[in-house]
Design an enzyme around this catalytic site. Structure first.
Site, PDB file in Angstrom:
ATOM      1  N   GLU A 289       0.819  -1.210   0.000  1.00 17.72           N
ATOM      2  CA  GLU A 289       0.000   0.000   0.000  1.00 17.72           C
ATOM      3  C   GLU A 289       0.857   1.267   0.000  1.00 17.72           C
ATOM      4  O   GLU A 289       0.405   2.330  -0.409  1.00 17.72           O
ATOM      5  CB  GLU A 289      -0.931  -0.013   1.234  1.00 17.72           C
ATOM      6  CG  GLU A 289      -2.284   0.602   0.947  1.00 17.72           C
ATOM      7  CD  GLU A 289      -3.283   0.396   2.069  1.00 17.72           C
ATOM      8  OE1 GLU A 289      -4.484   0.509   1.784  1.00 17.72           O
ATOM      9  OE2 GLU A 289      -2.890   0.135   3.223  1.00 17.72           O
ATOM     10  N   HIS A 310       7.153 -26.686  -2.013  1.00 17.35           N
ATOM     11  CA  HIS A 310       6.484 -27.748  -2.767  1.00 17.35           C
ATOM     12  C   HIS A 310       5.400 -27.193  -3.682  1.00 17.35           C
ATOM     13  O   HIS A 310       4.530 -27.931  -4.146  1.00 17.35           O
ATOM     14  CB  HIS A 310       5.915 -28.784  -1.799  1.00 17.35           C
ATOM     15  CG  HIS A 310       6.995 -29.450  -0.993  1.00 17.35           C
ATOM     16  ND1 HIS A 310       7.451 -30.723  -1.268  1.00 17.35           N
ATOM     17  CD2 HIS A 310       7.737 -28.991   0.042  1.00 17.35           C
ATOM     18  CE1 HIS A 310       8.426 -31.018  -0.417  1.00 17.35           C
ATOM     19  NE2 HIS A 310       8.616 -29.990   0.387  1.00 17.35           N
ATOM     20  N   LYS A 424     -13.810   0.683  -3.852  1.00 19.25           N
ATOM     21  CA  LYS A 424     -14.852   1.114  -2.908  1.00 19.25           C
ATOM     22  C   LYS A 424     -15.969   1.846  -3.653  1.00 19.25           C
ATOM     23  O   LYS A 424     -17.138   1.590  -3.425  1.00 19.25           O
ATOM     24  CB  LYS A 424     -14.254   2.061  -1.855  1.00 19.25           C
ATOM     25  CG  LYS A 424     -13.377   1.377  -0.844  1.00 19.25           C
ATOM     26  CD  LYS A 424     -12.988   2.373   0.245  1.00 19.25           C
ATOM     27  CE  LYS A 424     -11.871   1.813   1.102  1.00 19.25           C
ATOM     28  NZ  LYS A 424     -11.270   2.828   1.964  1.00 19.25           N
TER      29      LYS A 424
HETATM   30  O1  PA5 Z   1      -2.982   1.439   5.900  1.00 21.91           O
HETATM   31  C1  PA5 Z   1      -4.071   1.938   5.693  1.00 21.91           C
HETATM   32  O2  PA5 Z   1      -4.267   3.148   5.780  1.00 21.91           O
HETATM   33  C2  PA5 Z   1      -5.256   1.064   5.370  1.00 21.91           C
HETATM   34  O3  PA5 Z   1      -4.863  -0.250   5.192  1.00 21.91           O
HETATM   35  C3  PA5 Z   1      -6.280   1.141   6.483  1.00 21.91           C
HETATM   36  O4  PA5 Z   1      -5.685   0.721   7.678  1.00 21.91           O
HETATM   37  C4  PA5 Z   1      -7.498   0.281   6.181  1.00 21.91           C
HETATM   38  O5  PA5 Z   1      -8.036   0.662   4.953  1.00 21.91           O
HETATM   39  C5  PA5 Z   1      -8.541   0.424   7.269  1.00 21.91           C
HETATM   40  O6  PA5 Z   1      -8.938   1.749   7.407  1.00 21.91           O
HETATM   41  P1  PA5 Z   1      -9.722   2.227   8.681  1.00 21.91           P
HETATM   42  O7  PA5 Z   1      -8.855   2.063   9.869  1.00 21.91           O
HETATM   43  O8  PA5 Z   1     -10.028   3.667   8.423  1.00 21.91           O
HETATM   44  O9  PA5 Z   1     -10.973   1.389   8.799  1.00 21.91           O
END
Ligand code: PA5
Length: 448
Positions: A289, A310, A424
């Site tokens: 990310e 494997h 989303k």
């Molecule tokens: O690293 C990030 O920002 C994302 O992976 C969030 O943690 C994830 O989308 C969850 O978001 P939130 O804590 O707002 O529910």
């Protein structure tokens, strides 16, 4: 002090090793940019000081809340997704895997994870499991509006309310969210539910050393002070640029970026201990990310060896030459299992009798390491003397710092995640969420 060791002598066979000195200067300048806090995403750098800045008051509050939850629960359901979930699970599964095993010596509370997917099969099992048990819910969402945890929270809150009434349910919920914004915070204020804050300047995937990770970890009876202490040791050396020459973080970032420039587009984090499976997931989430942007980024993959030797082992050895490997090498795993001798030796396995399983695992590691090097897969090793709270703290901070610096080397903002919005928007449109009507019409016409 620093026990973590970074080893890239396995690259020696690669002619381009000499270039590492050149890129190191670039990496050090990016590390300095990160520390100067004037680069991309600099409003999300709160994680840099977390281990040092966390107050005793907050640690006490987390420990006391964890104790209360432990006492009142046979099961704790931790609700969250992405950075709001995987870090806590990584630490718990690495150090106290028995907490995920309902069958393990009547261990209590069992810790289960919900809201990290939308599968009804997955959630039905948890619903059934908690139905005749005392349980509590930890709900974690920084935005307080993420669909997956919001849905899971609705489901488990409903079960809690039916079982314990509204006030009883509120007493069994702890939320970790923004200090003032979001539907979750509004709900908790209304119901007088205990909350912990995710600081504004800490993004989800850098939040494991806030209550996001610390509360579930404390519920699993792990020592969060030691975890923070380990992280603090690593923080000290990463934030003192006088230490940057031959610093493991700088070397790791230099090595992975030079390999990327040489066409190694995939980094596989390898563990030989399945307890580290979720640590690998945490690492994948952190780097994926953070770095995968603007057509750039090393694709972070993960394998569990020897299991995956494997299956994916074939591809790694023999498929496209676009992979390098980073091994998490735990030098002294705690548990010891010895291979019994057998006079008949009908299985021809006498050559291992009396040996510790860990030693055999180590030979498998060295065997595949050299096989992969011979197959043009560069290998680096991050060596931990053992798995405990302190080394996990060090390792977490090591990769967080590396990820921030590496993002800067790649020229991307490692602290945003614009790409996760696309799915989303489509999902909301297809679910007829108000405000997404036009998108819904467009998508449905594509499906005809
Ligand atoms: O690293 C990030 O920002 C994302 O992976 C969030 O943690 C994830 O989308 C969850 O978001 P939130 O804590 O707002 O529910």
């Amino acid at each position: 002090m620093i026990k973590l060791k970074f080893e890239y002598s396995y690259l020696k066979d690669f002619e381009h090793l000499a270039d590492i000195g050149v890129i190191e200067e670039e990496v050090i300048s990016k590390a300095n940019e990160l520390l100067a806090r004037n680069g991309l995403g600099n409003n999300y750098l709160g994680w840099i000081d977390l281990p040092e800045n966390i107050s005793d008051e907050l640690i006490n509050d987390i420990e006391q809340t964890a104790e209360k939850i432990r006492k009142q629960s046979d099961v704790v359901v931790v609700i969250g997704i992405g950075g709001s979930y995987v870090g806590a699970r990584a630490i718990i599964e690495a150090l106290k895997p028995e907490y995920s095993m309902p069958f393990y010596k009547g261990n209590k509370p069992v810790i289960l994870y919900a809201g990290n997917n939308l599968s009804s099969g997955y959630h039905k099992h948890i619903i059934d499991y908690v139905s005749d048990k005392d349980f509590s819910v930890i709900v974690i969402s920084k935005s307080g509006t993420t669909t997956e945890p919001a849905i899971a929270f609705r489901i488990f809150r409903d079960i809690l309310e039916k079982k314990y009434g509204t006030d009883g349910a509120s007493d069994r919920i702890v939320a970790i969210t923004d200090k003032s914004k979001g539907a979750l915070k509004t709900f908790c204020n209304k119901r007088n539910i205990k909350t912990f804050v995710i600081p504004d300047d800490v993004g989800g995937r850098y939040s494991v050393l806030t209550p996001v990770g610390l509360l579930p970890v404390a519920i699993a009876e792990l020592d969060i002070r030691k975890l923070l202490h380990g992280a603090k040791q690593m923080q000290k050396t990463c934030t003192n640029n006088a230490d940057f020459v031959n610093h493991p973080v700088i070397e790791y970032v230099a090595v992975r970026n030079i390999l990327y420039r040489l066409g190694k587009q995939i980094e596989i984090l390898v563990s030989y201990n399945p307890e580290m499976r979720y640590f690998v997931e945490w690492w994948k989430q952190l780097f994926g990310e953070s770095e995968g942007k603007q057509g750039e980024g090393i694709y972070p993959a993960g394998v569990d060896f020897t299991t995956d030797l494997h299956s994916l082992g074939q591809y790694i050895q023999d498929g496209q030459r676009i992979i390098f490997e980073t091994i998490i090498d735990v030098e002294n795993p705690k548990s010891k299992v010895y291979i019994p001798s057998d006079e008949d030796n009908l299985d021809n396995m006498d050559f291992v009798s009396g040996k510790n399983l860990n030693d055999i695992n180590k030979m498998a590691m060295l065997g595949s390491l050299y096989a992969h090097i011979d197959g043009d897969v560069p290998v680096v090793r991050v060596v931990l003397p053992e798995l405990n709270e302190e080394t996990m703290g060090e390792l977490i901070y090591f990769f967080e710092f590396a990820c921030g610096v590496s993002g800067y080397v790649l020229g991307v903002n490692p602290f945003d995640q614009p790409g996760v919005e696309a799915y989303k928007r489509n999902m909301y449109a297809l679910l007829d969420k108000p405000g997404y009507e036009e998108e819904g019409i467009r998508l449905r016409s594509r499906m005809e």
